[in-house]
Design a protein around this motif. Structure first.
Motif, PDB file in Angstrom:
ATOM      1  N   ALA A  32      21.296  21.173  38.691  1.00  0.00           N
ATOM      2  CA  ALA A  32      21.568  22.439  39.395  1.00  0.00           C
ATOM      3  C   ALA A  32      20.276  23.230  39.595  1.00  0.00           C
ATOM      4  O   ALA A  32      20.174  24.030  40.522  1.00  0.00           O
ATOM      5  CB  ALA A  32      22.588  23.276  38.626  1.00  0.00           C
ATOM      6  N   GLY A  94      13.374  27.742  51.670  1.00  0.00           N
ATOM      7  CA  GLY A  94      14.442  27.442  50.722  1.00  0.00           C
ATOM      8  C   GLY A  94      15.579  28.410  50.970  1.00  0.00           C
ATOM      9  O   GLY A  94      15.546  29.206  51.921  1.00  0.00           O
ATOM     10  N   THR A  96      16.355  30.941  49.184  1.00  0.00           N
ATOM     11  CA  THR A  96      15.904  32.317  48.953  1.00  0.00           C
ATOM     12  C   THR A  96      15.337  32.905  50.237  1.00  0.00           C
ATOM     13  O   THR A  96      15.689  34.019  50.641  1.00  0.00           O
ATOM     14  CB  THR A  96      14.822  32.331  47.850  1.00  0.00           C
ATOM     15  OG1 THR A  96      15.393  31.770  46.666  1.00  0.00           O
ATOM     16  CG2 THR A  96      14.320  33.731  47.581  1.00  0.00           C
ATOM     17  N   HIS A 124      23.662  34.617  42.314  1.00  0.00           N
ATOM     18  CA  HIS A 124      22.269  34.339  41.939  1.00  0.00           C
ATOM     19  C   HIS A 124      21.419  35.524  42.413  1.00  0.00           C
ATOM     20  O   HIS A 124      21.743  36.152  43.430  1.00  0.00           O
ATOM     21  CB  HIS A 124      21.849  33.056  42.661  1.00  0.00           C
ATOM     22  CG  HIS A 124      20.528  32.499  42.266  1.00  0.00           C
ATOM     23  ND1 HIS A 124      19.344  33.009  42.711  1.00  0.00           N
ATOM     24  CD2 HIS A 124      20.203  31.442  41.481  1.00  0.00           C
ATOM     25  CE1 HIS A 124      18.335  32.293  42.223  1.00  0.00           C
ATOM     26  NE2 HIS A 124      18.836  31.337  41.455  1.00  0.00           N
ATOM     27  N   SER A 126      18.941  35.595  44.087  1.00  0.00           N
ATOM     28  CA  SER A 126      18.552  35.400  45.498  1.00  0.00           C
ATOM     29  C   SER A 126      19.573  35.966  46.469  1.00  0.00           C
ATOM     30  O   SER A 126      19.256  36.199  47.635  1.00  0.00           O
ATOM     31  CB  SER A 126      18.431  33.907  45.816  1.00  0.00           C
ATOM     32  OG  SER A 126      17.395  33.345  45.103  1.00  0.00           O
ATOM     33  N   VAL A 174      29.433  27.936  45.530  1.00  0.00           N
ATOM     34  CA  VAL A 174      29.665  27.400  44.182  1.00  0.00           C
ATOM     35  C   VAL A 174      28.699  28.138  43.256  1.00  0.00           C
ATOM     36  O   VAL A 174      27.508  28.255  43.561  1.00  0.00           O
ATOM     37  CB  VAL A 174      29.393  25.881  44.126  1.00  0.00           C
ATOM     38  CG1 VAL A 174      29.355  25.385  42.684  1.00  0.00           C
ATOM     39  CG2 VAL A 174      30.449  25.102  44.910  1.00  0.00           C
ATOM     40  N   ASN A 176      26.124  28.801  40.403  1.00  0.00           N
ATOM     41  CA  ASN A 176      25.139  27.938  39.729  1.00  0.00           C
ATOM     42  C   ASN A 176      25.279  28.008  38.211  1.00  0.00           C
ATOM     43  O   ASN A 176      24.680  27.204  37.508  1.00  0.00           O
ATOM     44  CB  ASN A 176      23.703  28.309  40.135  1.00  0.00           C
ATOM     45  CG  ASN A 176      23.314  29.699  39.691  1.00  0.00           C
ATOM     46  OD1 ASN A 176      24.035  30.657  39.926  1.00  0.00           O
ATOM     47  ND2 ASN A 176      22.178  29.824  39.032  1.00  0.00           N
ATOM     48  N   ASP A 201      26.218  31.230  50.150  1.00  0.00           N
ATOM     49  CA  ASP A 201      25.066  30.644  49.462  1.00  0.00           C
ATOM     50  C   ASP A 201      25.507  29.241  49.040  1.00  0.00           C
ATOM     51  O   ASP A 201      26.279  29.076  48.096  1.00  0.00           O
ATOM     52  CB  ASP A 201      24.711  31.516  48.256  1.00  0.00           C
ATOM     53  CG  ASP A 201      23.617  30.898  47.410  1.00  0.00           C
ATOM     54  OD1 ASP A 201      23.249  29.739  47.653  1.00  0.00           O
ATOM     55  OD2 ASP A 201      23.151  31.580  46.480  1.00  0.00           O
ATOM     56  N   CYS A 203      23.673  26.672  47.991  1.00  0.00           N
ATOM     57  CA  CYS A 203      22.742  25.906  47.144  1.00  0.00           C
ATOM     58  C   CYS A 203      23.443  24.897  46.254  1.00  0.00           C
ATOM     59  O   CYS A 203      22.959  23.786  46.060  1.00  0.00           O
ATOM     60  CB  CYS A 203      21.982  26.867  46.229  1.00  0.00           C
ATOM     61  SG  CYS A 203      20.452  27.359  46.940  1.00  0.00           S
ATOM     62  N   GLN A 204      24.572  25.313  45.693  1.00  0.00           N
ATOM     63  CA  GLN A 204      25.264  24.444  44.734  1.00  0.00           C
ATOM     64  C   GLN A 204      26.494  23.770  45.327  1.00  0.00           C
ATOM     65  O   GLN A 204      27.179  23.024  44.623  1.00  0.00           O
ATOM     66  CB  GLN A 204      25.670  25.237  43.473  1.00  0.00           C
ATOM     67  CG  GLN A 204      24.512  25.923  42.776  1.00  0.00           C
ATOM     68  CD  GLN A 204      23.515  24.933  42.153  1.00  0.00           C
ATOM     69  OE1 GLN A 204      23.797  23.740  42.012  1.00  0.00           O
ATOM     70  NE2 GLN A 204      22.351  25.436  41.800  1.00  0.00           N
ATOM     71  N   SER A 224      19.105  24.721  49.858  1.00  0.00           N
ATOM     72  CA  SER A 224      17.739  24.275  49.558  1.00  0.00           C
ATOM     73  C   SER A 224      17.703  22.759  49.463  1.00  0.00           C
ATOM     74  O   SER A 224      18.555  22.154  48.805  1.00  0.00           O
ATOM     75  CB  SER A 224      17.280  24.839  48.206  1.00  0.00           C
ATOM     76  OG  SER A 224      16.982  26.198  48.320  1.00  0.00           O
ATOM     77  N   LYS A 227      17.587  20.842  45.858  1.00  0.00           N
ATOM     78  CA  LYS A 227      18.800  20.672  45.051  1.00  0.00           C
ATOM     79  C   LYS A 227      19.671  19.550  45.613  1.00  0.00           C
ATOM     80  O   LYS A 227      20.667  19.170  45.030  1.00  0.00           O
ATOM     81  CB  LYS A 227      19.582  21.981  45.002  1.00  0.00           C
ATOM     82  CG  LYS A 227      18.805  23.070  44.262  1.00  0.00           C
ATOM     83  CD  LYS A 227      19.569  24.356  44.177  1.00  0.00           C
ATOM     84  CE  LYS A 227      18.699  25.512  43.771  1.00  0.00           C
ATOM     85  NZ  LYS A 227      18.521  25.648  42.333  1.00  0.00           N
TER      86      LYS A 227
END
Ligand code: PMP
Length: 409
Positions: A32, A94, A96, A124, A126, A174, A176, A201, A203-204, A224, A227
């Motif tokens: 993660a 990324g 962020t 997060h 971010s 999701v 993190n 977001d 990312c996850q 990102s 990840k």
């Protein structure tokens, strides 16, 4: 569970990073934070920096023209990976930077005093700080949705909170820390009912489940590459074409313009309008290679596999008297926990001696830690290369840590 042919093979063999300096298996449970890279990605990056290397969009020679085609093909591939159109996908540094882009471009153009931004307690940093910065500049205000008992964003509460003054809803798809999965179509319907936009977001979510931005019905989706088994230094913002068309540039420089004069400059259409300067060329190409690799592994299958590992780890941890497990049972590849009397950092250090890598800390989610009444958790997170042996090693490491601390579970 039955896995299809691709996952019958142990994918960990594709990842040179998954062994220690002594050549022993490394039980990497920090995907993660950042995922290990398969050889296909490393090779794509090496080739792009080597025999294929040239700049994009500017060169008059053949190598540059070819590189431009490769770079734009990478955009097409990454857009397709999440069900989007290529002209709706902007490469960023990324997730962020992608959220900062939306906050600065869309936010400054659309938010005014009295407008509201809806975030959740589990975000997060971010997905918090960029909104705080733009709120301070525009006079907008931020509301925070609480979590349910099982640590999901409480959409019933969100529904009650949402009003006409909300212009942006920005939620983690999701978490993190908790692995909780948002009911994104419901969040989108709620946001759109009051005329707000929904930013996810991702990312996850992108590494753990098939993503289709059309089906999710979001307006912005960020993620990102690192990840998703790709390189660092690159990520993506996907946004609906009609929204992007009205967004002003954020950063100025080469490549994002149409015509520059000292009297006034006009800008390129999206996505170029939002990609000032020479882009991360090799990274974009390796990002696309990562998308290919993950698509071949098949995220539906990965999801089932990771769910089995999560279920086993949660079951074993929950059976221990001195362990608190956070997040819902159906968490996406992420298990956060705390052991009475053992600080997560101590656990992480002792596990490291047994070649088990976990994350310990606040995970860039301090408001969530405050909400849970803790300062840190231990977090084990899985990827498509994770195996039962990684869970075995973690559980053995926990038992060893307890022996060292003289505690019992
Ligand atoms: N959001 C979430 C949910 C994350 O897990 C992360 C990375 N930990 C980020 C945003 C920030 O991603 P990056 O550091 O790659 O920009």
């Amino acid at each position: 569970m039955n896995a299809p042919a691709t996952l019958d093979r142990d994918l960990s063999a594709d990842f040179p990073g998954l062994c220690t300096a002594e050549g022993k298996p490394w039980h990497y449970l920090d995907t993660a934070a950042t995922a290990q890279k398969p050889r296909a990605v490393i090779e794509a990056m090496t080739r792009a920096l080597g025999e294929d290397y040239a700049t994009v969009h500017r060169g008059v020679y053949a190598r540059s023209a070819e590189m431009t085609l490769r770079y734009e093909a990478a955009r097409r591939r990454v857009a397709q990976f999440i069900g989007g159109q290529e002209d709706e996908l902007i490469f960023t540094r990324g997730a962020t930077e992608a959220i900062n882009l939306v906050a600065n471009s869309w936010g400054r153009a659309n938010l005014k005093p009295g407008d509201r931004i809806l975030l959740s307690q589990l975000e997060h940093h971010s997905n918090i700080v960029p909104w705080q910065l733009v709120a301070r500049e525009t006079g907008a205000e931020i509301d925070v949705v609480p979590l349910t008992q099982d640590h999901r964003i409480d959409l019933d509460a969100a529904e009650e909170m949402l009003g006409e003054r909300h212009k942006m809803v920005a939620f983690g798809h999701v978490s993190n820390v908790l692995g909780s999965v948002l009911d994104a179509p419901r969040a989108a319907a709620m946001a759109h009912r009051v005329g707000a936009k929904l930013l996810l977001d991702g990312c996850q979510s992108a590494p753990h489940m098939p993503v289709d931005v059309e089906a999710l019905d979001c307006d912005f989706y960020v993620f990102s590459a690192h990840k998703l088994y790709g390189p660092t230094g690159i990520g993506a913002l996907w946004a609906r074409g009609d929204i992007l068309a009205d967004m002003p540039p954020w950063e100025g420089g080469g490549a994002m313009i149409d015509r520059v004069t000292f009297e006034g400059t006009t800008y390129a259409p999206p996505p170029q309008r939002f990609e000032a300067g020479t882009p991360a060329i090799a990274e974009a190409i390796a990002f696309a290679a990562a998308a290919d690799y993950v698509a071949e592994a098949d995220l539906d299958t990965v999801r089932v596999r990771e769910a089995d590992l999560v279920a086993r780890l949660r079951r074993e941890l929950t059976a221990m008297n001195d362990v608190t497990v956070f997040g819902p049972d159906d968490s996406a590849g992420i298990v956060s926990f705390a052991i009475d009397g053992i600080h997560p950092h101590d656990l992480g250090t002792i596990l490291d001696e047994a070649d088990v890598a976990i994350r310990a800390g606040h995970h860039c989610a301090q408001p969530l830690m405050d909400y849970l009444g803790i300062t840190a958790t231990a977090r084990a997170s899985f990827g498509l290369y994770s195996r039962e042996a990684d869970v075995d090693a973690l559980l053995e490491g926990i038992a060893r840590t307890r022996r060292i601390f003289g505690t019992s579970g």
